[in-house]
Design a protein around this motif. Structure first.
Motif, PDB file in Angstrom:
ATOM      1  N   LEU A 287     -13.686-102.287  33.679  1.00 25.10           N
ATOM      2  CA  LEU A 287     -14.534-102.842  33.989  1.00 25.10           C
ATOM      3  C   LEU A 287     -14.705-102.117  35.234  1.00 25.10           C
ATOM      4  CD1 LEU A 287     -14.016-106.310  33.017  1.00 25.10           C
ATOM      5  CD2 LEU A 287     -16.200-105.438  33.213  1.00 25.10           C
ATOM      6  N   VAL A 288     -14.677-100.876  36.078  1.00 27.91           N
ATOM      7  CA  VAL A 288     -14.057-100.175  37.628  1.00 27.91           C
ATOM      8  C   VAL A 288     -14.621 -98.919  37.028  1.00 27.91           C
ATOM      9  CG1 VAL A 288     -12.715-102.418  38.362  1.00 27.91           C
ATOM     10  CG2 VAL A 288     -11.525 -99.753  37.082  1.00 27.91           C
ATOM     11  N   SER A 289     -14.469 -98.493  38.422  1.00 28.82           N
ATOM     12  CA  SER A 289     -14.990 -97.338  37.862  1.00 28.82           C
ATOM     13  C   SER A 289     -13.876 -96.397  37.597  1.00 28.82           C
ATOM     14  CB  SER A 289     -15.932 -96.731  39.290  1.00 28.82           C
ATOM     15  OG  SER A 289     -14.389 -96.755  40.660  1.00 28.82           O
ATOM     16  N   PRO A 290     -13.949 -94.902  37.418  1.00 26.73           N
ATOM     17  CA  PRO A 290     -13.321 -94.545  37.126  1.00 26.73           C
ATOM     18  C   PRO A 290     -12.643 -93.829  38.247  1.00 26.73           C
ATOM     19  CG  PRO A 290     -15.230 -93.478  36.251  1.00 26.73           C
ATOM     20  CD  PRO A 290     -15.330 -94.488  36.606  1.00 26.73           C
ATOM     21  N   GLU A 291     -12.699 -93.616  39.180  1.00 22.26           N
ATOM     22  CA  GLU A 291     -11.891 -93.501  40.387  1.00 22.26           C
ATOM     23  C   GLU A 291     -11.186 -94.494  40.840  1.00 22.26           C
ATOM     24  OE1 GLU A 291     -15.539 -93.552  41.070  1.00 22.26           O
ATOM     25  OE2 GLU A 291     -15.368 -91.196  39.921  1.00 22.26           O
TER      26      GLU A 291
END
Length: 109
Positions: free
Chosen positions: A63-67
């Protein structure tokens, strides 16, 4: 009726209709927090199987960006150990009767 047969049928049907988001919802929803002996309200991780815990981790990282994935996992671990403060948890979990039906409903959504 044989309990073993009944449980195998239920397990088979559950596996067929299970979705990983159910585990994540169970952990993240403040309505399901459990009060521990120290007075903190913690998410119910102890009721999940190891596979369901992995599903929660995978879903949150998706659900979140890879960073930001490592930060989200750190926040999940913080949520797991600290939970919610007692005042906020009690405010979320308050129920009151619905005037129309008489059933208990959540007061502070």
């Amino acid at each position: 009726m044989d309990e073993g047969i009944t449980m195998s049928v239920l397990e088979r049907r559950f596996r067929r209709s299970y979705h990983p988001a159910w585990s994540a919802e169970f952990i993240l929803d403040p309505l399901y927090l459990i009060k521990d002996v120290s007075g903190r309200y913690l998410p119910p991780f102890k009721y999940l199987t190891p596979e369901q815990e992995k599903d929660v981790d995978r879903l949150i990282t998706r659900l979140v960006s890879p960073e930001m994935a490592h930060l989200a996992m750190m926040e999940l671990m913080k949520w797991r150990s600290e939970g919610l403060d007692p005042l906020s948890a009690q405010a979320v979990q308050v129920r009151q009767p619905d005037p129309a039906t008489g059933k208990m409903k959540i007061a502070n959504k």
